[in-house]
Design a protein around this motif. Structure first.
Motif, PDB file in Angstrom:
ATOM      1  N   TRP A   1       0.819  -1.215   0.000  1.00  0.00           N
ATOM      2  CA  TRP A   1       0.000   0.000   0.000  1.00  0.00           C
ATOM      3  C   TRP A   1       0.847   1.256   0.000  1.00  0.00           C
ATOM      4  O   TRP A   1       0.444   2.286  -0.556  1.00  0.00           O
ATOM      5  CB  TRP A   1      -0.953  -0.024   1.186  1.00  0.00           C
ATOM      6  N   SER A   2       2.028   1.199   0.594  1.00  0.00           N
ATOM      7  CA  SER A   2       2.900   2.372   0.624  1.00  0.00           C
ATOM      8  C   SER A   2       3.467   2.699  -0.748  1.00  0.00           C
ATOM      9  O   SER A   2       4.013   3.800  -0.944  1.00  0.00           O
ATOM     10  CB  SER A   2       4.050   2.137   1.615  1.00  0.00           C
TER      11      SER A   2
ATOM     12  N   GLU B   1      -3.519   3.454   5.682  1.00  0.00           N
ATOM     13  CA  GLU B   1      -2.405   3.989   4.908  1.00  0.00           C
ATOM     14  C   GLU B   1      -2.539   5.503   4.728  1.00  0.00           C
ATOM     15  O   GLU B   1      -1.545   6.244   4.784  1.00  0.00           O
ATOM     16  CB  GLU B   1      -2.329   3.288   3.556  1.00  0.00           C
TER      17      GLU B   1
ATOM     18  N   ARG C   1      -1.381   7.070   7.795  1.00  0.00           N
ATOM     19  CA  ARG C   1       0.086   6.980   7.881  1.00  0.00           C
ATOM     20  C   ARG C   1       0.735   8.115   7.092  1.00  0.00           C
ATOM     21  O   ARG C   1       1.694   8.736   7.551  1.00  0.00           O
ATOM     22  CB  ARG C   1       0.561   5.629   7.355  1.00  0.00           C
TER      23      ARG C   1
ATOM     24  N   VAL D   1       1.365   1.120   8.640  1.00  0.00           N
ATOM     25  CA  VAL D   1       0.484   0.133   8.038  1.00  0.00           C
ATOM     26  C   VAL D   1       1.340  -1.081   7.709  1.00  0.00           C
ATOM     27  O   VAL D   1       2.519  -0.949   7.403  1.00  0.00           O
ATOM     28  CB  VAL D   1      -0.217   0.679   6.769  1.00  0.00           C
TER      29      VAL D   1
END
Length: 252
Positions: free
Chosen positions: A207-208, A233, A236, A243
Motif C-alpha cells: 500500500w505504501s 495507509e 500513515r 500500516v
C-alpha cells in the motif's frame, strides 16, 4: 495432588450446509486446544475432537463437494444446540475461542452458546504478523510456514472440521509465541489490515507503493478490509502511524 489443567484457547472449525444462517446449518464441528506450558511457551494441548451435527436441512451438492459430508452421514447426529455449548464453552478453562476467518464461525457460534467469549481470528492476525506470505488461507500458511511439529496426515483431509482446526492451532500457537493474547484479540476485532493491494492496476503492490490518487479510490471500497487498510495507509501518510507489519513494541 496433580496440577489443575491449564487455561486454554480453543480453536474451532465448522463445516456447514452454506454460509448464511439461519438458512444454513452446521453439519460438523472440530476443535483443538492450545495452552500455555510450564516453560512459558504456548503449545497444542490434548487430542482435540470432532462431532457430526444434524443441520436440520438437506446438503446441497455444492457444499457436499467441498467437505464430502452427506445427508446420510449426519441423519442420526445430535442437533447443533445439543452439541455446541459443551464444546464452545469448556468453562472455566477457556480464555478465548479462535478460528481462521473467525467471522464465519461467529455467525453460528453465537454469544449465547459461547458465554460471550472473545475470538481470535488467525487470518487477521496472520496479515499483521506474517505479511510476506504469498496468501493467507489456512492451507497456504501451512505449506509456506511449515509449522514445527505438525503431522501431515493428521491435518488431512482439508475442509473437514478436525483437520482444519488442527492446522489452525499451529498457526495460533506460533502467533501466541510472538504476540500477547490481548493483542491478537484486539487485531481480531478490527477489519483485516491487508499487506498488498488485491486488485486493479496496483495489484500485488504494498500500500505504501501506490500513489495518492489510487489510494483515494480505495477509501470508498465496498470491501471493509480494503477500505480499512486504505484508511490506515492514508492516516500513515498524514503522520498517523504505520500500516503493515506492526512495530515490535506494539506486540508487548
Amino acid at each position: 495432588m496433580p496440577p489443575p489443567p491449564p487455561s486454554i484457547i480453543r480453536v474451532i472449525d465448522l463445516e456447514t450446509t452454506g454460509s448464511a444462517p439461519p438458512a444454513h446449518g452446521v453439519c460438523e464441528i472440530g476443535w483443538q486446544d492450545v495452552a500455555l506450558s510450564q516453560s512459558g511457551r504456548w503449545e497444542l494441548f490434548g487430542e482435540g475432537g470432532q462431532r457430526f451435527v444434524n443441520p436440520g436441512r438437506p446438503m446441497s451438492p455444492i457444499t457436499t463437494a467441498i467437505h464430502h459430508i452427506r445427508d446420510e452421514d449426519v441423519a442420526d447426529a445430535p442437533w447443533w444446540h445439543d452439541v455446541a455449548r459443551p464444546i464452545l464453552d469448556p468453562w472455566p478453562r477457556r480464555v478465548a475461542l479462535a478460528a481462521h476467518r473467525a467471522t464465519f464461525e461467529e455467525q453460528f457460534c453465537t454469544p449465547s452458546l459461547t458465554r460471550g467469549a472473545d475470538w481470535i481470528c488467525t487470518w487477521k492476525c496472520a496479515l499483521r504478523l506474517w505479511p510476506d506470505s504469498p496468501s493467507f488461507s489456512n492451507q497456504v500458511l501451512r505449506y509456506w510456514r511449515k509449522p514445527e511439529g505438525l503431522e501431515h496426515e493428521r491435518g488431512l483431509p482439508a475442509h473437514r472440521a478436525f483437520p482444519d482446526a488442527y492446522v489452525t492451532a499451529f498457526h495460533l500457537r506460533d502467533m501466541l509465541n510472538e504476540a500477547s493474547v490481548a493483542q491478537l484479540i484486539e487485531w481480531s476485532k478490527l477489519p483485516g489490515l491487508l499487506p498488498r493491494v488485491r486488485y486493479g492496476p496496483d495489484r500485488g503492490k504494498e500500500w505504501s507503493e501506490i500513489d495518492d490518487d489510487s489510494l483515494h479510490g480505495f477509501l470508498s471500497d465496498r470491501d471493509i478490509d480494503i477500505r480499512f487498510t486504505a484508511e490506515t495507509e492514508y492516516r500513515r501518510r498524514l503522520g498517523g502511524g504505520p500500516v503493515g507489519r506492526t512495530p515490535e513494541n506494539l506486540l508487548l
